[in-house]
Design a protein around this motif. Structure first.
Motif, PDB file in Angstrom:
ATOM      1  N   GLU B 233      12.803 -24.308   9.419  1.00 47.35           N
ATOM      2  CA  GLU B 233      13.992 -24.091  10.239  1.00 47.35           C
ATOM      3  C   GLU B 233      15.199 -24.761   9.597  1.00 47.35           C
ATOM      4  OE1 GLU B 233      13.298 -24.792  14.293  1.00 47.35           O
ATOM      5  OE2 GLU B 233      15.186 -23.848  14.889  1.00 47.35           O
ATOM      6  N   GLU B 234      14.967 -25.928   8.988  1.00 43.77           N
ATOM      7  CA  GLU B 234      16.068 -26.621   8.325  1.00 43.77           C
ATOM      8  C   GLU B 234      16.669 -25.758   7.230  1.00 43.77           C
ATOM      9  OE1 GLU B 234      14.980 -30.427   6.781  1.00 43.77           O
ATOM     10  OE2 GLU B 234      14.529 -31.144   8.825  1.00 43.77           O
ATOM     11  N   ARG B 235      15.825 -24.992   6.576  1.00 46.00           N
ATOM     12  CA  ARG B 235      16.312 -24.131   5.481  1.00 46.00           C
ATOM     13  C   ARG B 235      16.650 -22.738   5.969  1.00 46.00           C
ATOM     14  NH1 ARG B 235      12.251 -25.261   0.481  1.00 46.00           N
ATOM     15  NH2 ARG B 235      12.235 -27.520   0.566  1.00 46.00           N
ATOM     16  N   GLU B 236      16.492 -22.493   7.253  1.00 46.49           N
ATOM     17  CA  GLU B 236      16.736 -21.176   7.846  1.00 46.49           C
ATOM     18  C   GLU B 236      15.879 -20.116   7.165  1.00 46.49           C
ATOM     19  OE1 GLU B 236      20.883 -20.432   7.833  1.00 46.49           O
ATOM     20  OE2 GLU B 236      21.303 -22.066   9.204  1.00 46.49           O
ATOM     21  N   GLN B 237      14.639 -20.468   6.942  1.00 46.32           N
ATOM     22  CA  GLN B 237      13.730 -19.530   6.272  1.00 46.32           C
ATOM     23  C   GLN B 237      12.525 -19.227   7.144  1.00 46.32           C
ATOM     24  OE1 GLN B 237      12.948 -21.656   2.653  1.00 46.32           O
ATOM     25  NE2 GLN B 237      14.232 -20.278   1.459  1.00 46.32           N
ATOM     26  N   GLY B 238      11.815 -18.200   6.761  1.00 45.09           N
ATOM     27  CA  GLY B 238      10.540 -17.885   7.383  1.00 45.09           C
ATOM     28  C   GLY B 238       9.530 -17.641   6.278  1.00 45.09           C
ATOM     29  N   VAL B 239       8.241 -17.752   6.585  1.00 49.47           N
ATOM     30  CA  VAL B 239       7.248 -17.585   5.530  1.00 49.47           C
ATOM     31  C   VAL B 239       6.863 -16.132   5.358  1.00 49.47           C
ATOM     32  CG1 VAL B 239       6.117 -19.805   5.486  1.00 49.47           C
ATOM     33  CG2 VAL B 239       5.436 -18.136   7.171  1.00 49.47           C
ATOM     34  N   ARG B 240       6.629 -15.754   4.113  1.00 51.48           N
ATOM     35  CA  ARG B 240       6.008 -14.479   3.808  1.00 51.48           C
ATOM     36  C   ARG B 240       4.567 -14.711   3.371  1.00 51.48           C
ATOM     37  NH1 ARG B 240       8.500 -10.073   2.051  1.00 51.48           N
ATOM     38  NH2 ARG B 240       6.399  -9.281   2.201  1.00 51.48           N
ATOM     39  N   ARG B 241       4.322 -15.905   2.810  1.00 50.41           N
ATOM     40  CA  ARG B 241       2.965 -16.212   2.353  1.00 50.41           C
ATOM     41  C   ARG B 241       2.700 -17.676   2.640  1.00 50.41           C
ATOM     42  NH1 ARG B 241       2.841 -14.327  -3.246  1.00 50.41           N
ATOM     43  NH2 ARG B 241       3.095 -16.485  -3.774  1.00 50.41           N
ATOM     44  N   LEU B 242       1.522 -17.923   3.154  1.00 47.88           N
ATOM     45  CA  LEU B 242       1.177 -19.266   3.587  1.00 47.88           C
ATOM     46  C   LEU B 242      -0.166 -19.618   2.960  1.00 47.88           C
ATOM     47  CD1 LEU B 242       2.487 -21.201   5.583  1.00 47.88           C
ATOM     48  CD2 LEU B 242       1.182 -20.136   7.386  1.00 47.88           C
ATOM     49  N   ASP B 243      -0.204 -20.791   2.308  1.00 51.06           N
ATOM     50  CA  ASP B 243      -1.458 -21.213   1.686  1.00 51.06           C
ATOM     51  C   ASP B 243      -1.976 -22.448   2.389  1.00 51.06           C
ATOM     52  OD1 ASP B 243      -1.671 -19.273  -0.239  1.00 51.06           O
ATOM     53  OD2 ASP B 243      -0.330 -20.307  -1.609  1.00 51.06           O
ATOM     54  N   LEU B 244      -3.212 -22.381   2.801  1.00 50.92           N
ATOM     55  CA  LEU B 244      -3.854 -23.556   3.389  1.00 50.92           C
ATOM     56  C   LEU B 244      -4.946 -23.991   2.430  1.00 50.92           C
ATOM     57  CD1 LEU B 244      -4.310 -25.473   5.811  1.00 50.92           C
ATOM     58  CD2 LEU B 244      -5.904 -23.808   6.704  1.00 50.92           C
ATOM     59  N   LEU B 245      -4.788 -25.196   1.865  1.00 53.23           N
ATOM     60  CA  LEU B 245      -5.793 -25.711   0.937  1.00 53.23           C
ATOM     61  C   LEU B 245      -6.591 -26.782   1.652  1.00 53.23           C
ATOM     62  CD1 LEU B 245      -3.788 -26.002  -2.373  1.00 53.23           C
ATOM     63  CD2 LEU B 245      -5.324 -24.200  -1.635  1.00 53.23           C
ATOM     64  N   LEU B 246      -7.903 -26.672   1.570  1.00 55.44           N
ATOM     65  CA  LEU B 246      -8.766 -27.646   2.229  1.00 55.44           C
ATOM     66  C   LEU B 246      -9.569 -28.338   1.143  1.00 55.44           C
ATOM     67  CD1 LEU B 246      -9.438 -24.709   4.333  1.00 55.44           C
ATOM     68  CD2 LEU B 246      -8.951 -26.778   5.597  1.00 55.44           C
ATOM     69  N   HIS B 247      -9.258 -29.609   0.926  1.00 60.29           N
ATOM     70  CA  HIS B 247      -9.956 -30.354  -0.117  1.00 60.29           C
ATOM     71  C   HIS B 247     -11.216 -30.955   0.481  1.00 60.29           C
ATOM     72  CE1 HIS B 247      -6.568 -29.958  -2.849  1.00 60.29           C
ATOM     73  NE2 HIS B 247      -5.809 -30.126  -1.786  1.00 60.29           N
ATOM     74  N   ARG B 248     -12.354 -30.606  -0.115  1.00 61.14           N
ATOM     75  CA  ARG B 248     -13.623 -31.054   0.437  1.00 61.14           C
ATOM     76  C   ARG B 248     -14.043 -32.357  -0.196  1.00 61.14           C
ATOM     77  NH1 ARG B 248     -17.288 -25.735   0.168  1.00 61.14           N
ATOM     78  NH2 ARG B 248     -18.395 -27.112  -1.231  1.00 61.14           N
ATOM     79  N   VAL B 249     -14.982 -33.047   0.440  1.00 58.66           N
ATOM     80  CA  VAL B 249     -15.413 -34.348  -0.086  1.00 58.66           C
ATOM     81  C   VAL B 249     -16.098 -34.197  -1.440  1.00 58.66           C
ATOM     82  CG1 VAL B 249     -15.563 -35.658   2.043  1.00 58.66           C
ATOM     83  CG2 VAL B 249     -17.429 -34.145   1.404  1.00 58.66           C
ATOM     84  N   ASP B 250     -16.681 -33.027  -1.719  1.00 57.73           N
ATOM     85  CA  ASP B 250     -17.303 -32.854  -3.028  1.00 57.73           C
ATOM     86  C   ASP B 250     -16.290 -32.359  -4.056  1.00 57.73           C
ATOM     87  OD1 ASP B 250     -16.976 -30.415  -1.948  1.00 57.73           O
ATOM     88  OD2 ASP B 250     -19.035 -29.714  -2.176  1.00 57.73           O
ATOM     89  N   SER B 251     -15.020 -32.648  -3.784  1.00 54.26           N
ATOM     90  CA  SER B 251     -13.879 -32.339  -4.648  1.00 54.26           C
ATOM     91  C   SER B 251     -13.799 -30.871  -5.043  1.00 54.26           C
ATOM     92  CB  SER B 251     -13.808 -33.244  -5.871  1.00 54.26           C
ATOM     93  OG  SER B 251     -14.988 -33.167  -6.599  1.00 54.26           O
ATOM     94  N   ARG B 252     -14.287 -30.011  -4.191  1.00 51.42           N
ATOM     95  CA  ARG B 252     -13.967 -28.600  -4.341  1.00 51.42           C
ATOM     96  C   ARG B 252     -12.907 -28.255  -3.315  1.00 51.42           C
ATOM     97  NH1 ARG B 252     -19.429 -25.444  -5.228  1.00 51.42           N
ATOM     98  NH2 ARG B 252     -18.036 -23.707  -4.863  1.00 51.42           N
TER      99      ARG B 252
END
Lengths: 258, 464
Positions: B233-252
């Protein structure tokens, strides 16, 4: 007609029945066909909104779904807003849908890869408020799946049409299984209206209302959807009846010239 | 006047000439107001372009230059000379006259690009001192009053200036002269602060205790999305693509990517899109860090609402489109749009579901079949040539007697698509069999001339 006298016992019973049916739902209204003979047979005076309806084709149409597709397109054309058409087989020809009033601008197609995908997208779309109608072509429709679809439609008030379309003629027996849909139709083609000149007349359908919740079965003979998606009941005194339908007359004229 | 182009320079105009005088000399002179802010922004954009194309360390050198550190980048572009040539040519194609120079220091390159001889100057390492000694002192990036003062002393070239004793210079003109000289000769380091692309909006969360249950993941997604939307909102933008990265304990790392058809900044919608994908996540032995990045963001364009006078506002279905697209793929959602072609299979094309609606529609002089076969299927028929419909036909093993027919509707080949279509013809008939089923059949060829087609019959579509 005099106002019916109040019957508290009957009212209470009705309330109990509707509770049992699991519907605290509001009446969403209905989409009338504009044909008194058909609308009079349907409990809501038309196709109930916020409900699932099933359409299948008779004969070879069970596989090709041309008449049932056109019938559904005609219904969708009379709604407002976008129409979502979900199918695994991509053989709909958009110019034909435009000819029954369903503009290509309004229609978004979803090419699903399997029946499971079709049902998932169907349910998702039925939950969305703001679509005019959702049409999906499915082969199998189980009680559970149709129940989910019906509940999804109730939450949003969307009009859902499941076109039953099979890969093999023998699969069409599945249509006998009960589902939770509110109405169930079968569309079969009849020989077209004979013209006084060579050419194909206006096509006619035998419309069978096989099941209607809180209603009765009925058969109707109608002429196929016109350019606005409306059905016209068949009258046999043709030339006279044609006179008051200029669009039809022009079409006949065109064919005669062709 | 602040700046003149080449044509004006040929007319004898120079920066600093009063506008009135220039207009008096050349009455039809085109004069534009100076826009220093716009120039600076343009320079910044050009610098970003160089950063994408040439080398990572790039900075604007106001008012009219750009400085690049091409160390280690030149061989990627075919060597220093080729690289400079390409850059200058590319700029010239865009309407910018540019000169380029490569030297050991920023100061020297700056001086050579502006006061050097050729369009392109390359100074081999170590020979710089000799080359810039000849240049005028204006090349040293000094303030105008110092330049004037030095001219007053009779110094006009860098070489003599560099040979003068430092202390009196510093006493008279301040430390700038010595600093600029040292920078130009490479005795004092000068860092290039590169332009930087805006970093994407990103939020993350670490877990002391690794999480793995779907509900827990969903809970933390609902916690991550609001700060992300606030950042957007601060940048007055909206997302077209969203990445959710989940780092696992086995470093994958497990990744979930969702895309939207239009820029979105709605917390509920984004949460929903992400939560729909939780079942695709394999948490392994647990997830210890979640990072949510708006990897593609675009400005949200606000649309004017329709007043309720005549037009009724149509419900927004873009959220449904996004949900479905993340399930079946964006290319599986489409609309049909008309194409101007009489050949039935070419008359439609697929456009994205949310593409702008076009006004054209298909002509409806002729009835069209509800279902069009993916490709026309050959049928066996019997028909009177040249222009009669078939008497019967056999399709998929079933023989159908024809009761009545419409046609022919002649479709000509599109000669602009290929020579083979110059003479080809198809005659379409709409035929109804005795049971009432209606088909769309055609004959290739006009029924008389061999060159118009093979005169074979095909079934192409099914009516109601």
């Amino acid at each position: 007609m005099p106002a019916p006298e109040p019957r508290p016992a009957l009212e209470a019973l009705r309330a109990q029945v509707s509770r049992l049916e699991g519907q605290g739902r509001r009446r969403r209204g209905a989409l009338p066909f504009g044909v008194p003979e058909i609308d009079g047979r349907l409990p809501d005076g038309g196709l109930a909104l916020g409900a699932l309806h099933e359409v299948a084709g008779g004969g070879h149409d069970a596989l090709n779904a041309a008449a049932s597709g056109l019938f559904s397109a005609g219904i969708a054309a009379r709604t407002r807003g976008k129409v979502l058409w979900i199918a695994t087989r991509q053989d709909l020809y958009a110019p034909a849908l435009q000819q029954v009033g369903l503009s290509a601008r309004r229609t978004i197609y979803v090419a699903a890869s399997s029946d499971v995908d079709v049902l998932a997208c169907f349910e998702e779309a039925l939950r969305h408020q703001g679509l005019g109608a959702v049409v999906a072509e499915v082969a199998r429709l189980s009680m559970t799946a149709s129940r989910r679809l019906q509940l999804a439609a109730e939450t949003s008030g969307a009009l859902g049409i499941a076109i039953r379309r099979w890969r093999r003629q023998t699969d069409a027996a599945d249509f006998g299984q009960p589902t939770a849909s509110v109405t169930r139709w079968r569309v079969s083609v009849l020989p077209s209206v004979p013209l006084p000149v060579p050419g194909v007349g206006r096509s006619r359908w035998l419309l069978e209302l096989i099941r209607a919740r809180a209603g009765e079965c009925a058969d109707f003979e109608v002429e196929a959807c016109d350019a606005k998606g409306r059905l016209v009941p068949c009258r046999l005194a043709l030339p006279a009846a044609l006179a008051d339908r200029p669009a039809q007359e022009a079409a006949g004229d065109r064919r005669a010239r062709a | 006047m602040l700046s003149v182009d080449l044509a004006a320079r040929r007319l004898g105009l120079r920066p600093g000439t009063p506008v009135a005088k220039a207009q008096a000399l050349h009455p039809d002179l085109l004069i534009m107001d100076a826009d220093p802010d716009g120039d600076r922004a343009g320079l910044e954009r050009l610098a970003l372009w160089f950063q994408h194309r040439i080398a990572p360390i790039v900075a604007p050198d106001p008012p009219d230059g750009i400085v690049l550190d091409t160390t280690g980048a030149d061989h990627l572009h075919g060597g220093e000379a080729v690289m400079l040539e390409n850059m200058v040519t590319r700029l010239k194609e865009s309407g910018i006259t540019a000169r380029a120079a490569i030297a050991d220091t920023w100061g020297a390159a700056h001086a050579l690009a502006r006061y050097g001889r050729g369009r392109i100057t390359i100074v081999p390492p170590g020979e710089m001192a000799a080359v810039i000694a000849d240049l005028p002192i204006e090349a040293l990036r000094l303030p105008a009053d110092i330049i004037d003062g030095l001219h007053g002393l009779g110094v006009s070239r860098i070489g003599p200036l560099a040979g003068m004793p430092r202390a009196p210079l510093a006493l008279r003109f301040g430390p700038d002269v010595a600093r600029r000289l040292d920078q130009a000769f490479g005795r004092q380091a000068e860092a290039i602060v590169p332009v930087r692309l805006q970093a994407p909006v990103q939020v993350s969360r670490n877990f002391a205790e690794p999480i793995s249950a779907a509900e827990t993941i969903a809970r933390y997604i609902t916690k991550l999305v609001p700060p992300l939307c606030a950042g957007l909102e601060e940048r007055e933008q909206g997302v077209r693509r969203l990445d959710l990265l989940l780092h696992r304990v086995d470093s994958r790392t497990e990744a979930v990517r969702v895309a939207t058809a239009m820029p979105v900044r709605d917390v509920r919608r984004l949460t929903r899109l992400l939560c729909d994908r939780i079942e695709t996540i394999d948490p392994g032995f647990g997830i210890e860090r979640m990072v949510l990045t708006a990897s593609l963001a675009e400005p949200i364009l606000h649309r004017q609402g329709v007043s309720a006078l005549i037009e009724e506002e149509e419900a927004d279905v873009s959220d449904l489109i996004d949900t479905l697209a993340n399930r079946v793929g964006m290319q599986a959602l489409y609309r049909f749009a008309p194409v101007e072609s009489d050949v039935p299979e070419r008359a439609v094309c697929r456009v994205p579901a949310l593409a702008p609606e076009e006004a054209r529609e298909w002509p409806d002089h002729w009835p069209r079949p509800t279902r069009l076969l993916p490709r026309p299927e050959p049928i066996q028929t019997m028909a009177v040539l040249p222009d009669h419909p078939p008497v019967f036909f056999i399709w998929r093993g079933i023989r159908r007697r024809i009761r009545c027919a419409d046609g022919p509707e002649r479709v000509f080949g599109e000669w602009w698509k290929g020579d083979a279509e110059l003479t080809t013809v198809r005659d379409y008939f709409r035929v109804e069999d005795t049971s009432g089923e209606t088909f769309w059949v055609y004959r290739t060829g006009d029924g008389e001339h061999g060159e118009t087609g093979s005169q074979g019959w095909f079934l192409h579509g099914l009516f109601e």
